[in-house]
Design a protein around this motif. Sequence first.
Motif, short mmCIF file in Angstrom:
data_model
loop_
_atom_site.label_atom_id
_atom_site.label_comp_id
_atom_site.label_asym_id
_atom_site.label_seq_id
_atom_site.Cartn_x
_atom_site.Cartn_y
_atom_site.Cartn_z
N ASN A 186 0.84 -1.20 0.00
CA ASN A 186 0.00 0.00 0.00
C ASN A 186 0.87 1.24 0.00
O ASN A 186 1.77 1.38 0.84
N LEU A 187 0.62 2.16 -0.93
CA LEU A 187 1.38 3.41 -0.98
C LEU A 187 0.43 4.57 -0.69
O LEU A 187 -0.48 4.84 -1.47
N LEU A 188 0.67 5.22 0.44
CA LEU A 188 -0.20 6.30 0.89
C LEU A 188 0.31 7.62 0.31
O LEU A 188 1.45 8.01 0.55
N ALA A 189 -0.54 8.30 -0.46
CA ALA A 189 -0.16 9.56 -1.09
C ALA A 189 -0.14 10.67 -0.06
O ALA A 189 -1.19 11.13 0.40
N CYS A 190 1.06 11.13 0.32
CA CYS A 190 1.21 12.19 1.33
C CYS A 190 1.22 13.58 0.70
O CYS A 190 0.96 14.56 1.38
N HIS A 191 1.59 13.64 -0.55
CA HIS A 191 1.62 14.93 -1.25
C HIS A 191 1.55 14.67 -2.75
O HIS A 191 1.90 13.60 -3.23
N ASP A 192 1.08 15.67 -3.49
CA ASP A 192 0.91 15.51 -4.93
C ASP A 192 1.71 16.57 -5.70
O ASP A 192 1.43 16.88 -6.84
N ASP A 193 2.72 17.10 -5.03
CA ASP A 193 3.53 18.15 -5.67
C ASP A 193 4.42 17.55 -6.75
O ASP A 193 4.88 16.41 -6.66
N GLU A 194 4.67 18.35 -7.77
CA GLU A 194 5.63 17.97 -8.80
C GLU A 194 7.03 18.22 -8.27
O GLU A 194 7.42 19.36 -8.03
N ILE A 195 7.78 17.17 -8.06
CA ILE A 195 9.11 17.28 -7.49
C ILE A 195 10.14 16.73 -8.49
O ILE A 195 9.97 15.62 -9.00
N LYS A 196 11.15 17.51 -8.74
CA LYS A 196 12.19 17.08 -9.66
C LYS A 196 13.09 16.05 -8.98
O LYS A 196 13.58 16.28 -7.88
N ILE A 197 13.27 14.93 -9.64
CA ILE A 197 14.13 13.87 -9.11
C ILE A 197 15.50 13.99 -9.75
O ILE A 197 15.64 13.93 -10.97
N GLU A 198 16.51 14.16 -8.92
CA GLU A 198 17.89 14.21 -9.38
C GLU A 198 18.69 13.22 -8.53
O GLU A 198 19.13 13.55 -7.44
N PHE A 199 18.86 12.02 -9.05
CA PHE A 199 19.54 10.99 -8.28
C PHE A 199 20.92 11.48 -7.82
O PHE A 199 21.71 12.02 -8.60
N GLY A 200 21.18 11.27 -6.53
CA GLY A 200 22.50 11.59 -5.99
C GLY A 200 22.72 13.04 -5.65
O GLY A 200 23.83 13.39 -5.21
N GLN A 201 21.71 13.89 -5.81
CA GLN A 201 21.87 15.31 -5.56
C GLN A 201 21.00 15.75 -4.38
O GLN A 201 19.78 15.56 -4.41
N PRO A 202 21.60 16.34 -3.35
CA PRO A 202 20.78 16.88 -2.26
C PRO A 202 20.00 18.09 -2.74
O PRO A 202 20.50 18.90 -3.52
N SER A 203 18.75 18.20 -2.33
CA SER A 203 17.94 19.35 -2.72
C SER A 203 16.91 19.63 -1.64
O SER A 203 16.48 18.73 -0.91
N GLU A 204 16.51 20.89 -1.56
CA GLU A 204 15.49 21.27 -0.59
C GLU A 204 14.16 20.60 -0.89
O GLU A 204 13.42 20.21 0.02
N GLU A 205 13.84 20.43 -2.18
CA GLU A 205 12.60 19.76 -2.57
C GLU A 205 12.56 18.34 -2.03
O GLU A 205 11.54 17.89 -1.47
#
Length: 382
Positions: free
Chosen positions: A76-95
Amino acid sequence: MEQEKKIRVAITQGDTNGVGYEVILKAFQDPTILELCTPIIYGSPKIATYHKKALNLETSFTIINNAEEARDGRVNLLACHDDEIKIEFGQPSEEAGQAAFCALDRAMTDYRSGLYDVLVTAPINKATIQNPGFHFPGHTEYIETSLGEGKKALMILMNDMLRVALVTTHLPIKDITKAITKEAIIEKATIFHQSLRRDFRISCPRIAVLSLNPHAGDNGLLGAEEKDIIQPAIEQLAENGIQAFGPYAADGFFGSGSFNYFDGVLAMYHDQGLAPFKTIALDNGVNFTAGLPIVRTSPDHGTAYDIAGQGTADENSLRQAIYTAIDIWRNRQNYDEPLQNPLPKLFHEKREDGNKARFAQPRPKDMFKKEKPGKPETQTES
């Protein structure tokens, strides 16, 4: 029977640019794990789908909007947010940090409502997750504040061979010495002792206490903390009925394998305990937060930015964290049940309430003649 109950395991997504989703989805590729528990992943369907496709993983999941909708036999995957978030593997980001916090915050709320049994947290980036709602050095301190009900947390790193607890956790090295007090050692050792009894079902645990200074201070030549603080704390613990021994110099203690003769090891600071533990534990170590009402575990690795998105992350530590949380939850049920309605003590039993029995401290040359303490009765890690 309670023992047959499908335990609800909440799993927070962690940092979305790290290996969190990779190890979570890999852990549930084998559907037999669903016979033991009902997982509820706190995260984002969009982010989970991105990771699944990028890493060519086949794990299926069912999207739900609240924990009450979780069904047995499904991921089961509970949707906690529906924001568009940029995925950058290996990169720390505030998002990525805020997405991690959103999932964790929702999990805290749902636990207060009794919507799951145990919590497993995927790794976070402690810097990017910081915000007005999370101003802590790590998961442990945040969960203690959110769900501790006034109780103190104890970090325990463990596998089927070794349990290492820490007097101090996420502190700069320059602040450690002043944080090592007799009271702190007694407090942490007492929580450790109770956890070994209740969470691991070890009836009479033996705890090794490490020194702070090299060579255990060399009789004061390299520091007086052992003589002035640690040894008096050990003596007080003995008076309190807790089998604590030491202080032992950390290098020789781990190098000689002396940890095999104890049920737990109490280290003075983070790297003193975790560096040897992670060397010994390899890929099956688990971080367990003891002392709190909630059972919380996590894999003993971090976000692993260096290998994120490559498909090479080992999921075994996350899987062991799930198994450990289930075992500890069941151990607590079994430990607490006969204590619900205790019989009054008879007169001749009351004089035993001091509980000050203690074995003599073994000298190093005699240590290896002692029998190795038994493992927890319900250990299922491999």
